[in-house]
Design an enzyme around this catalytic site. Structure first.
Site, PDB file in Angstrom:
ATOM      1  N   THR A   3       0.649  -1.189  -0.398  1.00 37.76           N
ATOM      2  CA  THR A   3      -0.184  -0.125  -0.302  1.00 37.76           C
ATOM      3  C   THR A   3       1.300   1.062   0.132  1.00 37.76           C
ATOM      4  O   THR A   3       1.539   1.143   0.710  1.00 37.76           O
ATOM      5  CB  THR A   3      -1.219  -0.511   0.880  1.00 37.76           C
ATOM      6  N   GLU A  56      -3.567  -5.549  -2.391  1.00 41.33           N
ATOM      7  CA  GLU A  56      -3.974  -5.933  -1.720  1.00 41.33           C
ATOM      8  C   GLU A  56      -4.906  -5.505  -1.695  1.00 41.33           C
ATOM      9  O   GLU A  56      -4.565  -4.905  -0.506  1.00 41.33           O
ATOM     10  CB  GLU A  56      -2.544  -7.122  -1.088  1.00 41.33           C
ATOM     11  N   ALA A  93     -20.290  -0.609  15.861  1.00 43.83           N
ATOM     12  CA  ALA A  93     -20.102   0.794  16.854  1.00 43.83           C
ATOM     13  C   ALA A  93     -19.093  -0.370  18.544  1.00 43.83           C
ATOM     14  O   ALA A  93     -19.261  -1.702  18.792  1.00 43.83           O
ATOM     15  CB  ALA A  93     -21.439   1.770  17.816  1.00 43.83           C
ATOM     16  N   CYS A 113      -3.277  -1.602   9.611  1.00 41.95           N
ATOM     17  CA  CYS A 113      -3.841  -0.545   7.680  1.00 41.95           C
ATOM     18  C   CYS A 113      -4.413   0.475   7.985  1.00 41.95           C
ATOM     19  O   CYS A 113      -4.399   1.653   7.706  1.00 41.95           O
ATOM     20  CB  CYS A 113      -4.044  -2.034   6.774  1.00 41.95           C
ATOM     21  N   LYS A 166      -3.322   3.866   9.617  1.00 39.91           N
ATOM     22  CA  LYS A 166      -2.008   4.057   9.073  1.00 39.91           C
ATOM     23  C   LYS A 166      -2.703   4.294   7.848  1.00 39.91           C
ATOM     24  O   LYS A 166      -2.109   6.057   6.751  1.00 39.91           O
ATOM     25  CB  LYS A 166      -0.908   3.092   9.502  1.00 39.91           C
ATOM     26  N   ARG A 215      -0.755  -4.080  16.871  1.00 42.18           N
ATOM     27  CA  ARG A 215      -0.714  -2.331  16.256  1.00 42.18           C
ATOM     28  C   ARG A 215      -1.803  -1.348  16.400  1.00 42.18           C
ATOM     29  O   ARG A 215      -3.037  -2.496  15.471  1.00 42.18           O
ATOM     30  CB  ARG A 215       0.104  -2.550  14.535  1.00 42.18           C
TER      31      ARG A 215
HETATM   32  C1  UDX Z   1      -7.908  -4.024   6.456  1.00 41.20           C
HETATM   33  C2  UDX Z   1      -8.855  -3.510   5.351  1.00 41.20           C
HETATM   34  O1  UDX Z   1     -10.428  -4.637   6.214  1.00 41.20           O
HETATM   35  C3  UDX Z   1      -8.132  -4.870   4.499  1.00 41.20           C
HETATM   36  O2  UDX Z   1      -8.785  -4.734   3.271  1.00 41.20           O
HETATM   37  C4  UDX Z   1      -6.609  -4.039   4.084  1.00 41.20           C
HETATM   38  O3  UDX Z   1      -6.192  -4.777   3.184  1.00 41.20           O
HETATM   39  C5  UDX Z   1      -6.233  -3.969   5.083  1.00 41.20           C
HETATM   40  O4  UDX Z   1      -7.218  -3.409   6.319  1.00 41.20           O
HETATM   41  P1  UDX Z   1      -7.392  -5.161   8.949  1.00 41.20           P
HETATM   42  O5  UDX Z   1      -6.558  -4.241   9.084  1.00 41.20           O
HETATM   43  O6  UDX Z   1      -7.364  -7.429   8.642  1.00 41.20           O
HETATM   44  O7  UDX Z   1      -8.011  -5.321   6.895  1.00 41.20           O
HETATM   45  O8  UDX Z   1      -8.983  -5.417   9.639  1.00 41.20           O
HETATM   46  P2  UDX Z   1     -10.268  -5.785   9.356  1.00 41.20           P
HETATM   47  O9  UDX Z   1     -11.121  -6.574   9.620  1.00 41.20           O
HETATM   48  O10 UDX Z   1     -10.629  -4.414   8.582  1.00 41.20           O
HETATM   49  O11 UDX Z   1     -10.998  -4.633  10.990  1.00 41.20           O
HETATM   50  C6  UDX Z   1     -10.049  -3.655  10.867  1.00 41.20           C
HETATM   51  C7  UDX Z   1     -10.441  -2.318  12.552  1.00 41.20           C
HETATM   52  O12 UDX Z   1     -12.077  -1.591  12.389  1.00 41.20           O
HETATM   53  C8  UDX Z   1     -10.401  -3.682  14.350  1.00 41.20           C
HETATM   54  O13 UDX Z   1      -9.482  -3.134  15.323  1.00 41.20           O
HETATM   55  C9  UDX Z   1     -12.026  -3.959  13.527  1.00 41.20           C
HETATM   56  O14 UDX Z   1     -11.965  -4.290  15.469  1.00 41.20           O
HETATM   57  C10 UDX Z   1     -12.301  -2.278  13.498  1.00 41.20           C
HETATM   58  N1  UDX Z   1     -13.755  -2.915  13.541  1.00 41.20           N
HETATM   59  C11 UDX Z   1     -14.146  -3.428  12.196  1.00 41.20           C
HETATM   60  C12 UDX Z   1     -15.272  -1.658  14.131  1.00 41.20           C
HETATM   61  O15 UDX Z   1     -15.201  -1.406  14.926  1.00 41.20           O
HETATM   62  N2  UDX Z   1     -16.285  -2.172  13.795  1.00 41.20           N
HETATM   63  C13 UDX Z   1     -16.030  -2.934  12.571  1.00 41.20           C
HETATM   64  O16 UDX Z   1     -18.056  -3.439  12.119  1.00 41.20           O
HETATM   65  C14 UDX Z   1     -15.743  -3.882  12.185  1.00 41.20           C
END
Ligand code: UDX
Length: 448
Positions: A122, A147, A251, A259, A262, A329
């Site tokens: 990214t 990705e 919520a 990801c 940042k 992280r």
């Molecule tokens: C994210 C993107 O979804 C993915 O497509 C990208 O490639 C990398 O970043 P990831 O960091 O693995 O993936 O986590 P994700 O499932 O997106 O959740 C991110 C954060 O949001 C988590 O801390 C999760 O707890 C929070 N979250 C998610 C919420 O607080 N509420 C939600 O409804 C969904």
């Protein structure tokens, strides 16, 4: 096809193992000797369901090997995937692309003419344009193929991506990538072919949109709390609108991880460099709302403990930024635990997978071996990462070990009615409390 994967962290290790599973011959390039040794033995240096099995299978089958040599990589691969990290810079909100630059410049002298270098990391928009000169000078061609994998679902997301974005400059590069991803395309993954800049921007835009959706519902949850409404019912109702959809409307204490936080900051930063910072300034508020959730939990915990957390014993359930991960992280759970500790609370943290990574990040916290052990003598249980096991804790056993039966659900995933029936005082962000809030009582009267 013979491919190399440069950088075997989260993204690279998953890509390498999954591409071997799709039938390709894969050489992973990893310069960290500890990581490389583990991977070469078929072991994954982090928690990701299903990845260990896949890695071990293809190390054993011989389709997947690891090296630290760029010369070997250049001689081996027809396609080279750049999968290194782009963390936030220490001195600004921007992304640090030095690992991407280093990967490409280290590979360039060894590239064979006609081969393809494919960026998956990214990056700030414009990076591919800059690197194109380096790759072209070596007689090879660049493409950008971001990705979108999620931690916890990385294998499924990689084997069957919900879209393939191909940023290319020639029909030849497009065809090479279509051939490479043929099993995914055959199985139904849609393909979007575009230019470098759009391919780069798709990734940060997707993450910015997801972050915005989460902060939107979290902002609304604060209004729900003030008005005596229930954000979980509200999100369910919103989600039935097909234009909105039910996902990422959970919520709670907000988003974390390597990801989303940042990437939104880097997006604002890059927009500023391009002279359009105002267009993206709302993302600063998305970030602020997200940080505010952590404060809301601290306030709610303080209220439940009678105005001060000092010397209170608090069980923190969860340290990872989300379940099915050992990644801490920018974890909201661990950040809240750390702040409570700083304010003088006796904090005991339990996480099913992230104890080790959490201990490395926050060594001064206490770590317990189970949810129940963390709760011994607790004045308050904080549910901060929604691991399934927290929803099936035996409340009789738990009730017998705590000092006070108080729980705060920071993820809105516990069945609080059951907890209340078992004699617990409950609280959650944006949820209707059993007694109507004073503001709502004033509106509807006590008989409602
Ligand atoms: C994210 C993107 O979804 C993915 O497509 C990208 O490639 C990398 O970043 P990831 O960091 O693995 O993936 O986590 P994700 O499932 O997106 O959740 C991110 C954060 O949001 C988590 O801390 C999760 O707890 C929070 N979250 C998610 C919420 O607080 N509420 C939600 O409804 C969904």
């Amino acid at each position: 096809m013979k491919i190399t994967v440069i950088g075997c962290g989260y993204l690279g290790a998953t890509h390498a193992a999954c591409m071997a599973e799709l039938g390709h011959d894969v050489l992973g390039v990893e310069i960290d000797p500890r990581k490389r040794a583990l991977l070469a033995q078929g072991q994954v240096p982090f928690h990701e369901p299903g990845l260990g099995e896949l890695l071990a299978k293809h190390v054993a089958s011989g389709r997947l090997r690891f090296t630290d040599s760029f010369a070997e990589a250049g001689a081996f691969g027809a396609l080279h995937f750049i999968c290194v990290g782009t963390p936030q810079r220490p001195e600004s909100l921007g992304a640090d692309v030095s690992y991407v630059d280093a990967a490409v410049t280290s590979l360039a002298p060894h590239l064979r003419p006609g081969t393809l270098v494919i960026g998956k990391s990214t990056v700030p928009v414009g990076t591919a344009e800059r690197l194109d000169a380096v790759v072209s000078a070596a007689g090879a061609e660049l493409a950008w193929n971001p990705e979108f994998l999620r931690e916890g679902f990385a294998v499924a997301d990689t084997l069957q991506p919900d879209r393939l974005v191909l940023g290319v400059r020639s029909a030849r590069a497009e065809q090479a990538l279509r051939d490479f991803y043929e099993p995914c395309i055959e199985a139904g993954s849609p393909v979007v072919v575009t230019d470098f800049a759009t391919a780069e921007l798709v990734k940060v835009s997707a993450n910015a949109f997801l972050a915005t959706k989460i902060s939107f519902i979290n902002a609304v949850s604060e209004v729900c709390e003030a008005a005596g409404a229930d954000v979980v019912d509200l999100a369910r109702a919103l989600g039935h609108d097909e234009r909105i959809g039910p996902r990422f409307l959970g919520a709670g204490i907000g988003f974390g991880g390597g990801c989303l936080p940042k990437d939104i900051r880097a997006f604002v930063h890059r927009a500023g460099e391009l002279g359009v910072e105002d267009a993206m300034s709302f993302l600063r508020q998305v970030d602020d709302v997200n940080q505010r959730q952590r404060q809301r939990v601290l306030q709610a915990a303080t209220t439940m403990l009678g105005g001060s957390v000092t010397r209170a014993k608090i069980a923190v359930w969860g340290a990872a930024f989300k379940p099915d991960s050992d990644d801490v992280r920018d974890s909201p759970a661990l950040s809240i635990a750390g702040k409570l500790h700083l304010r003088g609370a006796r904090v005991s943290v339990y996480d099913p997978a992230a104890a080790e990574t959490a201990r490395a990040a926050y060594p001064t916290l206490d770590y317990a071996p189970s949810a129940i052990a963390a709760a011994v003598d607790a004045d308050l249980v904080l549910h901060l990462t929604e691991w399934p096991e927290f929803r099936s804790v035996d409340l009789a056993t738990l009730g017998a070990v705590v000092r006070r039966k108080q729980v705060l659900d920071g993820r809105n995933k516990l069945d609080l009615e059951v907890w209340r029936d078992a004699g617990w005082t409950t609280r959650a962000l944006g949820r209707r409390t059993p007694a109507l809030s004073p503001a709502r009582l004033a509106l509807v009267g006590p008989a409602a």
